[in-house]
Structures are given as C-alpha cells and as structure tokens.
Design a protein around this motif. Structure first.
Motif, short mmCIF file in Angstrom:
data_model
loop_
_atom_site.label_atom_id
_atom_site.label_comp_id
_atom_site.label_asym_id
_atom_site.label_seq_id
_atom_site.Cartn_x
_atom_site.Cartn_y
_atom_site.Cartn_z
N ALA A 40 0.81 -1.20 0.00
CA ALA A 40 0.00 0.00 0.00
C ALA A 40 0.85 1.26 0.00
N GLN A 41 2.09 1.13 0.51
CA GLN A 41 2.97 2.28 0.59
C GLN A 41 3.72 2.56 -0.71
N GLU A 42 3.63 1.64 -1.67
CA GLU A 42 4.30 1.87 -2.93
C GLU A 42 3.72 3.13 -3.60
N THR A 43 4.59 3.92 -4.18
CA THR A 43 4.15 5.16 -4.79
C THR A 43 4.37 5.14 -6.29
N ARG A 44 3.54 5.86 -6.98
CA ARG A 44 3.70 6.00 -8.42
C ARG A 44 4.48 7.25 -8.77
N GLU A 101 1.56 10.64 -2.52
CA GLU A 101 0.82 9.65 -3.33
C GLU A 101 1.00 8.29 -2.68
N GLY A 102 -0.11 7.59 -2.45
CA GLY A 102 -0.03 6.26 -1.87
C GLY A 102 0.60 6.22 -0.49
N ALA A 134 -1.69 7.57 -10.75
CA ALA A 134 -1.36 8.20 -9.47
C ALA A 134 -2.49 9.13 -9.02
N GLN A 135 -2.73 9.16 -7.72
CA GLN A 135 -3.64 10.13 -7.12
C GLN A 135 -2.76 11.09 -6.31
#
Length: 253
Positions: free
Chosen positions: A28-32, A218-219, A237-238
C-alpha cells in the motif's frame, strides 16, 4: 502433546497473518511518483551504462518505459561530440549540469545550460556538440502536431517569461499549453502553489522543476522536489501536494 501442537499451529498462523499484513502495508505504501536521481543511479528500466562512440565519453540510463509509448531517461557526456540523430519521437530535456550546443536541421544553434528546458520535434536530424560534464534528464514520447500547425524543430521552454494572463486553470492549478499532440500528449508550463490535488491520472506526467519547491504525496509516500530536479508521476497516481511557487515544465504522455 496434542495441546502443544495446537498451540504451535496457532502461533504459526498468527505470525503468517502478521507477515501478510506487513506485506500488504508495504504494497500500500508503494508510490507512483519517482524522483529521478541526478546521476541515473535509481533508473528502474535500464541501469546506467556506457554508450560506445569513438572518442566520446557517454553514459545513459532509463528510468521508465511505457509499453504504450514514451520513456524517461538520463544522459551524461564529456568531451567534443558530433553526434547526429534523427529522433522518431518528440523529446523534452532538462539540463542538470554542464553546457552543450544542439544544432537543428537548418543550422540553427541552441546553447543550453543548467536548468534550461529544450523541446525537440521528431523526424528531423539533430546534432549535439561539445558537452563537457553535461548531464540531462529527458522524456521522449509520441507526438503528432495538430493539422496545419507549424512548430519549430527546437524551442527553449522558459516559464519565467510567461505572464500571469498566459496561464489558465489546469490539473496542477495553473497551466500554459506550449504544444498539444493529436494523440493526447501535451507539453505545458505548470504552476503549483499552496495545497492541491488531482484525480487519478490517465497519463504519465514528467515534471522538470525550474523554480520553487513542493512536497508531493501519493499512496502514503511523500516526495520533495525543488528547483533543478525532475519527477515522474506514473499513470494512475492520485497526487496531492503542498507547494511554494513551484514552476515546472510538464509533459503528459
């Protein structure tokens, strides 16, 4: 014995669940959002490597390649160069260190220095000359200009020369579109200021920070950016941010 065995099984199950929970948390912590290293060291798609040319010291790396088209990379050169290429895709580059000169098909010359951003059209011969200690990040992407549009082969992109009236509301807050392709790709000057956010992106976004600073989120992961740095925001990405007069050249692809 049976009760001990049952207790051991219960402990093992608890540990397994905890491990899965931690793995899920990590996922869940992976970021885009990827901050591009100034030396190509965190390139994901292809590590830093030597590129062989006679009497030329050149290195390159690739951070990201999109199967739908487009890639983000790093280039380093040191020494006299007379490299002629005819790029198949459009390119935007952001100078990190050093200086070099690009020469267009008609002999027009563009000397670029640290923090300069240069747009290069596809399908025309381009010559690179004399890059000593020269590093840049780049994005290449499919680009078909609108019908009838006349775009120079190379253009210095200088957001600092734009007026407030040149900007319109956009996904990042304020945006000035330099070039828009028929395929949806776009090269813009983008401003971020204060708090903001955008919905999940349907395209990749490459950012060359030419002034200011910001922290992106993000994330569940935060990424800081300041003048002279580059970010890649991957499709989906959000993104949210806290920015202080962040001025960028952004490429949607």
């Amino acid at each position: 014995m049976t009760s001990n065995k049952a207790a051991l099984i219960a402990v093992a199950a608890t540990l397994a669940a905890a491990t899965l929970g931690l793995a899920g948390h990590a996922a869940a912590q992976e970021t885009r959002v990827l901050k591009l290293s100034p030396d190509g060291s965190n390139a994901e798609a292809r590590p830093l490597r030597d590129i062989t040319y006679p009497n030329k010291k050149i290195k390159g790396a690739s951070y990201f390649r999109d199967p739908a088209g487009g890639s983000v990379g790093f280039s380093f050169s040191d020494g006299p160069q007379y490299i002629i290429t005819t790029p198949r895709s459009a390119e935007v580059l952001h100078v990190l260190t050093g200086e070099t000169t690009y020469v267009g098909a008609k002999g027009e010359m563009f000397k670029i220095r640290p923090n300069d951003v240069l747009f290069i059209m596809p399908d025309l011969p381009t010559t690179g000359r004399d890059g000593y200690g020269y590093r840049h990040h780049y994005v290449v992407f499919p680009f078909t200009p609108p019908a009838g549009a006349e775009i120079p082969q190379m253009v210095h992109l200088r957001p600092s020369e734009l007026k407030a009236s040149d900007y319109k509301p956009g996904p990042t807050g304020q945006e000035h579109a330099y070039f828009e392709g028929q395929n949806g790709s776009k090269v813009s000057a983008c401003k971020f200021n204060g708090e903001g956010q955008m919905p999940a992106t349907t395209q990749n976004l490459w950012l060359a920070v030419v002034d200011g600073q910001a922290t992106f989120r993000e994330g569940g992961v935060t990424t800081a950016a300041k003048k002279g740095e580059n970010l890649l925001v991957k499709r989906g990405a959000q993104l949210s941010w806290q920015a202080k007069n962040l001025s960028t050249v952004c490429v949607w692809f």
